[in-house]
Scaffold this motif. Structure first.
Motif, PDB file in Angstrom:
ATOM      1  N   ASN A 129      11.109  -4.528   7.523  1.00 29.72           N
ATOM      2  CA  ASN A 129      10.448  -3.241   7.324  1.00 29.72           C
ATOM      3  C   ASN A 129      10.743  -2.274   8.464  1.00 29.72           C
ATOM      4  N   ARG A 130      10.803  -2.814   9.679  1.00 28.24           N
ATOM      5  CA  ARG A 130      11.091  -1.969  10.837  1.00 28.24           C
ATOM      6  C   ARG A 130      12.484  -1.363  10.739  1.00 28.24           C
ATOM      7  N   GLU A 131      13.450  -2.159  10.295  1.00 24.68           N
ATOM      8  CA  GLU A 131      14.809  -1.649  10.159  1.00 24.68           C
ATOM      9  C   GLU A 131      14.897  -0.586   9.067  1.00 24.68           C
ATOM     10  N   ARG A 132      14.183  -0.778   7.960  1.00 29.64           N
ATOM     11  CA  ARG A 132      14.200   0.223   6.894  1.00 29.64           C
ATOM     12  C   ARG A 132      13.585   1.529   7.368  1.00 29.64           C
ATOM     13  N   TYR A 133      12.491   1.431   8.103  1.00 29.00           N
ATOM     14  CA  TYR A 133      11.847   2.645   8.593  1.00 29.00           C
ATOM     15  C   TYR A 133      12.716   3.343   9.631  1.00 29.00           C
ATOM     16  N   ARG A 134      13.291   2.582  10.530  1.00 29.17           N
ATOM     17  CA  ARG A 134      14.153   3.188  11.545  1.00 29.17           C
ATOM     18  C   ARG A 134      15.370   3.862  10.913  1.00 29.17           C
ATOM     19  N   ALA A 135      15.885   3.300   9.844  1.00 27.10           N
ATOM     20  CA  ALA A 135      17.016   3.916   9.147  1.00 27.10           C
ATOM     21  C   ALA A 135      16.628   5.277   8.585  1.00 27.10           C
TER      22      ALA A 135
END
Length: 234
Positions: free
Chosen positions: A146-152
């Motif tokens: 989820n963190r990677e999706r949000y950071r993207a």
């Protein structure tokens, strides 16, 4: 009394919610205008719980109680406390990106106008939507995927500013030797507004945005085409 079911024991029909689109109607060219934010009840309750107690201190049972629903109902719609945080963060990011894209489109081809509009858009969002925008600080509590999706998603704002800064340097209207770092500093400055701005303070949302436009142009070393003097926000 409803028993809080462990994740492994939840019925298979219960699902994690995928973050949908944002919470606002697309403002189009009226990106400076804000109405009161109307969140779905469970997300509104989660936001208030996270504001009061932080993500880790927030209780999934208290969130359900705020709305008057059972825990299985909450799990069905959002899967977990993590699902609620993801939906809030992704929805908020969708909205600030939509407004900033309209601001960029309106600005035309000049990098200085593009920077002014995008900084104004982000700053206005952080001030008007500070109730939800402050949650960006909770990304540390997102699970890795989820963190990677949000950071993207958040990276799209950074890319927008970096491109403007690079174009300005290339065109000779920005003097900074460090356009990437300058763009990153500008974005961080704008996002921080959500942590300190208060509507009952000395500045309106518009006045804060005007000042931040001036600071952003100073940060990239803006050179005023005609007079050689830095452009100031009006």
């Amino acid at each position: 009394m409803v028993r809080q079911t462990a994740r492994s024991e939840r019925p298979k029909r219960m699902r994690r919610a995928e973050p949908g689109p944002g919470f606002e109607v697309d403002p189009g060219p009226d990106w400076r205008h804000y109405e009161e934010l109307d969140l779905p009840p469970l997300l509104d309750a989660a936001l208030e719980e996270f504001r009061a107690h932080g993500y880790h201190g927030g209780s999934i049972r208290a969130i359900a109680s705020r709305v008057g629903v059972t825990l299985p109902t909450l799990y069905y719609h959002y899967g977990s406390k993590q699902g609620l945080l993801v939906a809030l963060l992704m929805g908020s990011m969708h909205d600030v990106l939509a407004r900033s894209r309209h601001a960029l489109e309106e600005a035309g081809d000049r990098p200085e106008d593009q920077l002014a509009n995008v900084v104004e858009s982000i700053t206005l969002y952080m001030a008007h939507r500070r109730r939800i925008a402050f949650l960006d600080g909770e990304i540390r509590n997102l699970e890795a995927e989820n963190r990677e999706r949000y950071r993207a998603e958040r990276e799209q704002l950074s890319v927008m500013l970096r491109r403007i800064a690079a174009d300005g340097v290339e065109g000779g209207v920005f003097a900074t030797d460090y356009p990437t770092e300058a763009a990153r500093a500008v974005l961080s400055m704008c996002q921080a507004v959500a942590t300190w701005y208060r509507s009952d303070g000395p500045l309106t949302e518009v006045e804060v945005a005007q000042r931040y436009v001036a600071i952003a142009l100073d940060t990239v070393g803006h050179r005023w085409r005609d007079t050689g003097e830095p452009m100031r926000a009006r």
